[in-house]
Design a protein around this motif. Structure first.
Motif, PDB file in Angstrom:
ATOM      1  N   THR A  22      40.064  53.216  39.442  1.00  0.00           N
ATOM      2  CA  THR A  22      40.953  54.400  38.951  1.00  0.00           C
ATOM      3  C   THR A  22      41.807  53.724  38.066  1.00  0.00           C
ATOM      4  OG1 THR A  22      40.084  55.952  39.724  1.00  0.00           O
ATOM      5  CG2 THR A  22      41.375  56.684  38.860  1.00  0.00           C
ATOM      6  N   ALA A  23      42.916  52.423  39.592  1.00  0.00           N
ATOM      7  CA  ALA A  23      43.987  52.223  39.089  1.00  0.00           C
ATOM      8  C   ALA A  23      44.315  51.004  37.747  1.00  0.00           C
ATOM      9  CB  ALA A  23      44.276  51.303  40.118  1.00  0.00           C
ATOM     10  N   PHE A  24      43.310  50.903  38.029  1.00  0.00           N
ATOM     11  CA  PHE A  24      42.820  49.110  36.853  1.00  0.00           C
ATOM     12  C   PHE A  24      42.295  49.969  35.088  1.00  0.00           C
ATOM     13  CE2 PHE A  24      43.634  46.773  39.896  1.00  0.00           C
ATOM     14  CZ  PHE A  24      44.523  45.863  39.837  1.00  0.00           C
ATOM     15  N   ALA A  25      41.710  51.170  35.623  1.00  0.00           N
ATOM     16  CA  ALA A  25      41.148  51.820  34.277  1.00  0.00           C
ATOM     17  C   ALA A  25      41.927  52.642  33.748  1.00  0.00           C
ATOM     18  CB  ALA A  25      39.314  52.629  34.285  1.00  0.00           C
TER      19      ALA A  25
ATOM     20  N   ARG B 113      26.133  42.246  44.952  1.00  0.00           N
ATOM     21  CA  ARG B 113      26.137  41.769  43.053  1.00  0.00           C
ATOM     22  C   ARG B 113      25.503  43.408  42.680  1.00  0.00           C
ATOM     23  NH1 ARG B 113      28.078  38.504  44.047  1.00  0.00           N
ATOM     24  NH2 ARG B 113      27.574  36.393  43.344  1.00  0.00           N
ATOM     25  N   GLY B 114      25.768  43.147  41.870  1.00  0.00           N
ATOM     26  CA  GLY B 114      25.614  44.680  41.029  1.00  0.00           C
ATOM     27  C   GLY B 114      26.318  44.690  39.994  1.00  0.00           C
ATOM     28  N   LYS B 115      25.984  46.226  39.278  1.00  0.00           N
ATOM     29  CA  LYS B 115      27.062  46.733  38.850  1.00  0.00           C
ATOM     30  C   LYS B 115      28.522  46.998  38.956  1.00  0.00           C
ATOM     31  CE  LYS B 115      24.601  47.993  34.636  1.00  0.00           C
ATOM     32  NZ  LYS B 115      24.300  47.027  34.665  1.00  0.00           N
ATOM     33  N   LEU B 116      28.717  47.973  39.629  1.00  0.00           N
ATOM     34  CA  LEU B 116      29.632  48.289  40.202  1.00  0.00           C
ATOM     35  C   LEU B 116      30.746  47.207  40.511  1.00  0.00           C
ATOM     36  CD1 LEU B 116      30.939  50.798  41.235  1.00  0.00           C
ATOM     37  CD2 LEU B 116      30.100  50.001  43.810  1.00  0.00           C
ATOM     38  N   ARG B 117      30.445  45.611  40.718  1.00  0.00           N
ATOM     39  CA  ARG B 117      31.212  44.743  41.511  1.00  0.00           C
ATOM     40  C   ARG B 117      31.600  44.025  39.794  1.00  0.00           C
ATOM     41  NH1 ARG B 117      31.053  38.960  44.261  1.00  0.00           N
ATOM     42  NH2 ARG B 117      31.620  38.297  42.810  1.00  0.00           N
ATOM     43  N   GLU B 118      30.470  44.366  38.904  1.00  0.00           N
ATOM     44  CA  GLU B 118      30.463  43.619  37.447  1.00  0.00           C
ATOM     45  C   GLU B 118      31.832  44.799  36.918  1.00  0.00           C
ATOM     46  OE1 GLU B 118      28.713  40.910  34.722  1.00  0.00           O
ATOM     47  OE2 GLU B 118      28.722  41.505  36.801  1.00  0.00           O
ATOM     48  N   ILE B 119      32.076  45.954  37.302  1.00  0.00           N
ATOM     49  CA  ILE B 119      32.668  47.100  36.747  1.00  0.00           C
ATOM     50  C   ILE B 119      34.147  46.375  36.909  1.00  0.00           C
ATOM     51  CG2 ILE B 119      34.038  49.355  36.465  1.00  0.00           C
ATOM     52  CD1 ILE B 119      30.550  50.012  36.330  1.00  0.00           C
ATOM     53  N   ILE B 120      34.131  46.587  38.096  1.00  0.00           N
ATOM     54  CA  ILE B 120      35.491  46.359  38.767  1.00  0.00           C
ATOM     55  C   ILE B 120      36.243  45.301  38.967  1.00  0.00           C
ATOM     56  CG2 ILE B 120      36.704  45.787  41.190  1.00  0.00           C
ATOM     57  CD1 ILE B 120      36.216  48.654  41.079  1.00  0.00           C
ATOM     58  N   TYR B 121      35.296  43.161  38.732  1.00  0.00           N
ATOM     59  CA  TYR B 121      35.674  42.644  38.375  1.00  0.00           C
ATOM     60  C   TYR B 121      36.219  42.133  37.306  1.00  0.00           C
ATOM     61  CZ  TYR B 121      34.910  40.280  42.405  1.00  0.00           C
ATOM     62  OH  TYR B 121      35.297  39.566  43.850  1.00  0.00           O
ATOM     63  N   THR B 122      35.303  42.803  35.668  1.00  0.00           N
ATOM     64  CA  THR B 122      35.614  42.797  34.550  1.00  0.00           C
ATOM     65  C   THR B 122      37.002  43.379  34.172  1.00  0.00           C
ATOM     66  OG1 THR B 122      33.526  42.966  33.917  1.00  0.00           O
ATOM     67  CG2 THR B 122      35.427  43.999  31.817  1.00  0.00           C
ATOM     68  N   LEU B 123      37.115  45.195  35.285  1.00  0.00           N
ATOM     69  CA  LEU B 123      38.518  45.742  34.205  1.00  0.00           C
ATOM     70  C   LEU B 123      39.618  44.468  35.322  1.00  0.00           C
ATOM     71  CD1 LEU B 123      37.941  48.951  35.601  1.00  0.00           C
ATOM     72  CD2 LEU B 123      38.694  48.989  33.323  1.00  0.00           C
ATOM     73  N   VAL B 124      39.494  43.834  36.524  1.00  0.00           N
ATOM     74  CA  VAL B 124      40.780  43.622  37.033  1.00  0.00           C
ATOM     75  C   VAL B 124      41.207  42.452  36.439  1.00  0.00           C
ATOM     76  CG1 VAL B 124      41.820  42.451  38.563  1.00  0.00           C
ATOM     77  CG2 VAL B 124      40.364  44.449  39.034  1.00  0.00           C
ATOM     78  N   THR B 125      40.297  41.773  35.676  1.00  0.00           N
ATOM     79  CA  THR B 125      40.356  40.592  34.891  1.00  0.00           C
ATOM     80  C   THR B 125      41.207  40.609  33.617  1.00  0.00           C
ATOM     81  OG1 THR B 125      38.535  39.858  36.149  1.00  0.00           O
ATOM     82  CG2 THR B 125      39.344  38.337  34.188  1.00  0.00           C
ATOM     83  N   LEU B 126      40.376  41.406  33.186  1.00  0.00           N
ATOM     84  CA  LEU B 126      41.095  42.234  31.621  1.00  0.00           C
ATOM     85  C   LEU B 126      42.391  42.924  31.799  1.00  0.00           C
ATOM     86  CD1 LEU B 126      38.017  44.487  29.833  1.00  0.00           C
ATOM     87  CD2 LEU B 126      38.660  42.368  29.722  1.00  0.00           C
ATOM     88  N   ALA B 127      42.947  43.644  32.921  1.00  0.00           N
ATOM     89  CA  ALA B 127      44.153  43.519  33.300  1.00  0.00           C
ATOM     90  C   ALA B 127      45.022  42.400  32.784  1.00  0.00           C
ATOM     91  CB  ALA B 127      44.775  43.991  34.427  1.00  0.00           C
ATOM     92  N   TRP B 128      44.556  40.694  33.507  1.00  0.00           N
ATOM     93  CA  TRP B 128      45.098  39.811  33.712  1.00  0.00           C
ATOM     94  C   TRP B 128      45.428  38.754  32.077  1.00  0.00           C
ATOM     95  CZ3 TRP B 128      42.448  34.668  35.767  1.00  0.00           C
ATOM     96  CH2 TRP B 128      43.291  33.873  36.518  1.00  0.00           C
ATOM     97  N   ILE B 129      44.243  39.133  31.013  1.00  0.00           N
ATOM     98  CA  ILE B 129      44.246  38.732  30.333  1.00  0.00           C
ATOM     99  C   ILE B 129      44.930  38.872  29.338  1.00  0.00           C
ATOM    100  CG2 ILE B 129      42.273  36.452  31.120  1.00  0.00           C
ATOM    101  CD1 ILE B 129      39.420  37.934  29.858  1.00  0.00           C
ATOM    102  N   LEU B 130      44.424  40.000  28.884  1.00  0.00           N
ATOM    103  CA  LEU B 130      45.027  40.579  27.507  1.00  0.00           C
ATOM    104  C   LEU B 130      45.822  40.211  27.503  1.00  0.00           C
ATOM    105  CD1 LEU B 130      42.238  44.189  28.068  1.00  0.00           C
ATOM    106  CD2 LEU B 130      42.275  41.927  26.356  1.00  0.00           C
ATOM    107  N   PRO B 131      46.682  40.173  26.374  1.00  0.00           N
ATOM    108  CA  PRO B 131      47.857  39.718  25.472  1.00  0.00           C
ATOM    109  C   PRO B 131      48.162  41.075  26.389  1.00  0.00           C
ATOM    110  CG  PRO B 131      46.721  40.140  23.522  1.00  0.00           C
ATOM    111  CD  PRO B 131      45.635  40.573  24.439  1.00  0.00           C
ATOM    112  N   GLU B 132      49.798  40.346  26.321  1.00  0.00           N
ATOM    113  CA  GLU B 132      51.166  41.094  27.657  1.00  0.00           C
ATOM    114  C   GLU B 132      52.253  42.669  26.605  1.00  0.00           C
ATOM    115  OE1 GLU B 132      54.052  38.255  28.860  1.00  0.00           O
ATOM    116  OE2 GLU B 132      53.683  37.272  26.976  1.00  0.00           O
ATOM    117  N   THR B 133      51.663  42.059  25.776  1.00  0.00           N
ATOM    118  CA  THR B 133      52.379  42.971  24.957  1.00  0.00           C
ATOM    119  C   THR B 133      51.711  44.526  24.453  1.00  0.00           C
ATOM    120  OG1 THR B 133      53.005  41.195  22.663  1.00  0.00           O
ATOM    121  CG2 THR B 133      53.994  43.597  22.329  1.00  0.00           C
ATOM    122  N   ALA B 134      50.297  43.888  24.108  1.00  0.00           N
ATOM    123  CA  ALA B 134      48.988  45.012  24.153  1.00  0.00           C
ATOM    124  C   ALA B 134      49.481  46.251  25.873  1.00  0.00           C
ATOM    125  CB  ALA B 134      48.062  44.859  23.951  1.00  0.00           C
TER     126      ALA B 134
END
Lengths: 276, 305
Positions: A22-25, B113-134
């Motif tokens: 939730t926090a990250f999404a 492994r699995g969907k849950l891990r995939e979702i969390i890792y993707t979200l956390v990684t996107l928070a890191w790599i998306l452009p800072e202004t956006a």
């Protein structure tokens, strides 16, 4: 492990996962939903009547479009090409000739690039670009990014080059190829995957960076999307919130696409823990 | 064969090799090394952007440094000491948050492994790599006092929301920075935990160790090199980060005037390049200490293995 303890551990795990997700999404979700809303809203809400009107308005805005499709692309692609080319040549040389102290050289480079950061060096970088007459030019931005990102690019590329076997190059030379022919027909095809990684990494970094274009560019018609987005949301009032979010969504799409591509193609790894 | 011997059994002659290094030398020399030297020189002058001191700056000796460390005023808000103080809180808060959260996520998903891990890792990684202004823009919306998502959620629990960016600027940018940077620790620790041999953990299980004991006595010692890496690099990066400028601009009333924003203000809003450079020299000295301690630690580790 006994059963109640196991159940408790599972519950704890899911609570933790839900909170983190939730926090990250939430902040990201807003960016995904707001552009399709009719009314300006700051809360995450699925628009009742999704609309593309905001995107249409953004596409009609000449300044916004120029920033995104001309300036950002010139700067990010320009720096990407320059960084990839120079890093490849340098890394190839460093992995194939025996110079005393070349490992130390690479270490010193990395040390340097992490000490002379954008926020520490903004004054001399500005003055340097000013003296060179490159203030408010794409060239100035591209050159500064190239200098700043090269050390890490060289570091990653050298790792990649050292893993390539030398036997192909040796047999090319034994068969009478000149150095240039060997570079072009043997080394270049072998290093293409490494160049691709460096290129994507450099592009994403330049595309998303704010400080350098913010201090080096003055006129609106040279601003990339990074600074354009900022001037939109700091200078405009709430009525255009939906427009800015539509613009911001367009702006992040290339990075999102590249992330998905890299994740699908190579698996998102990370290179000695270096992002920028 | 002869050709290869002439090259001294190397694929590249030394001359060709050095020629390939020239472009990198030019770029790094001009845009990294030269600014590094120049900033020292400017810091001893009264150089400004415009006016007489721009054309012909005067040598002022240690004047800029004395001004920064003028202890009668340096802790007033908006001054250098105050900015350092805010930066220390910001860095320590971000460091604890990012490393703990990163380690917790990596630990929770260790050998899963699995969907849950995939979702969390993707979200956390996107928070890191998306452009800072956006990201800065979505966070200003997220934290907005009247209609932001955060207050809407708090409201659902009956908690009255506040104008986060105005009333708690330093807390806001620290939480933002934890959100932005946790991916690094997460990825670093999950790689490290993944490399631990399963047999070690099985032995611990047989010996009857609980999860906490297993973590403390087996996993943590094995990932301590990565732990040190995370501590030093997160400190270094957070110390230099400019992104919070996109949320607060350093305000209100200098409440989030961390060092990168402070440097920007002095140099590009007051146009005092001399004083801005003096700040930069101090920042780079601290950077140098952090980076050198990391690199020498790294080299020692390499020699040891």
């Amino acid at each position: 492990m006994n059963l109640p303890k196991y159940v408790l551990a599972r519950i704890g795990f899911y609570v933790f996962v839900v909170i983190v997700a939730t926090a990250f999404a939430l902040p990201l979700l807003w960016l995904l939903l707001a552009p399709f809303g009719r009314q300006a809203t700051l809360a995450v809400r699925i628009p009742s009547e999704p609309t593309l009107a905001n995107f249409v308005s953004v596409f009609r805005n000449a300044f916004a479009m120029r920033a995104l499709f001309v300036n950002s692309i010139i700067q990010a692609v320009g720096a990407m090409l320059l960084i990839t080319a120079v890093a490849t040549l340098t890394a190839y040389s460093l992995s194939r000739i025996r110079l005393p102290g070349r490992d130390m050289f690479v270490y010193m480079l990395i040390l340097f690039s992490s000490v002379v950061t954008g926020s520490a060096a903004m004054v001399p970088i500005f003055l340097l670009i000013f003296e060179l007459g490159l203030i408010d030019s794409h060239t100035g931005v591209i050159l500064v990014f190239t200098g700043g990102l090269l050390p890490v690019a060289i570091f990653i590329m050298r790792d990649f080059m050292q893993s390539l076997p030398k036997s192909y190059e040796e047999s090319a030379l034994v068969n009478g190829a000149s150095t240039l022919q060997m570079l072009r027909h043997v080394v270049l095809p072998l290093t293409r995957p490494g160049m691709m990684v460096i290129g994507i990494w450099a592009f994403v970094n330049v595309w998303g960076s704010f400080l350098i274009p913010f201090i080096l560019l003055r006129s609106p018609d040279r601003m990339p999307a990074a600074t354009a987005t900022y001037s939109f949301y700091t200078e405009a009032g709430t009525p255009v919130i939906t427009l800015v979010s539509a613009y911001a969504l367009l702006y992040i799409l290339p990075v999102l696409a590249l992330y998905l591509f890299v994740n699908w193609r190579y698996g998102f790894q990370f290179f000695g823990g270096i992002k920028s | 064969m002869d050709d290869l011997t002439k090259r001294g059994n190397h694929i590249l002659s030394v001359r060709a090799g050095v020629a390939l290094l020239v472009p990198a030398f030019v770029f790094i020399g001009l845009f990294l090394f030269f600014p590094f030297i120049w900033v020292f020189l400017i810091s001893f002058t009264n150089r400004t952007l415009l006016g007489a001191a721009a054309q012909d700056p005067e040598f002022v000796g240690l004047g800029n440094y004395l001004r920064l460390f003028d202890f009668s005023r340096w802790m007033r808000s908006g001054e250098f000491g105050h900015s350092l103080y805010l930066t220390v809180i910001f860095v320590i808060g971000s460091l604890i948050g990012q490393v703990t959260l990163g380690l917790a996520i990596a630990f929770a998903f260790n050998r899963r492994r699995g969907k849950l891990r995939e979702i969390i890792y993707t979200l956390v990684t996107l928070a890191w790599i998306l452009p800072e202004t956006a990201i800065g823009f979505t966070w200003t919306a997220f934290l907005d006092g009247r209609r932001g998502t955060l207050n809407a959620i708090l409201g659902a629990f009956g908690i009255e929301g506040v104008e986060w960016l105005l009333e708690f600027p330093l807390l806001s940018i620290t939480v933002f920075n934890i959100w932005r940077g946790t991916a690094f620790s997460m990825l670093l620790f999950s790689a490290a935990l993944g490399n631990i041999r399963p047999s070690y953990l099985e032995t611990a299980d047989v010996a009857g160790a609980g999860p906490w004991q297993r973590f403390r006595d087996i996993m943590f010692p094995l990932i301590s090199p990565q732990f040190v890496t995370a501590l030093v690099l997160v400190t270094l990066w957070t110390f230099n980060v400019f992104t919070p400028f996109l949320l607060t601009g350093g305000g209100p009333a200098f409440g989030s005037d961390i060092i990168a924003i402070h440097t920007y203000r002095v140099a590009f809003q007051f146009f005092e390049f001399g004083r801005g450079s003096a700040i930069a020299v101090i920042v780079m000295t601290i950077n140098l200490i952090l980076a050198a301690s990391y690199l020498f630690g790294l080299k020692r580790k390499e020699v040891a293995t």
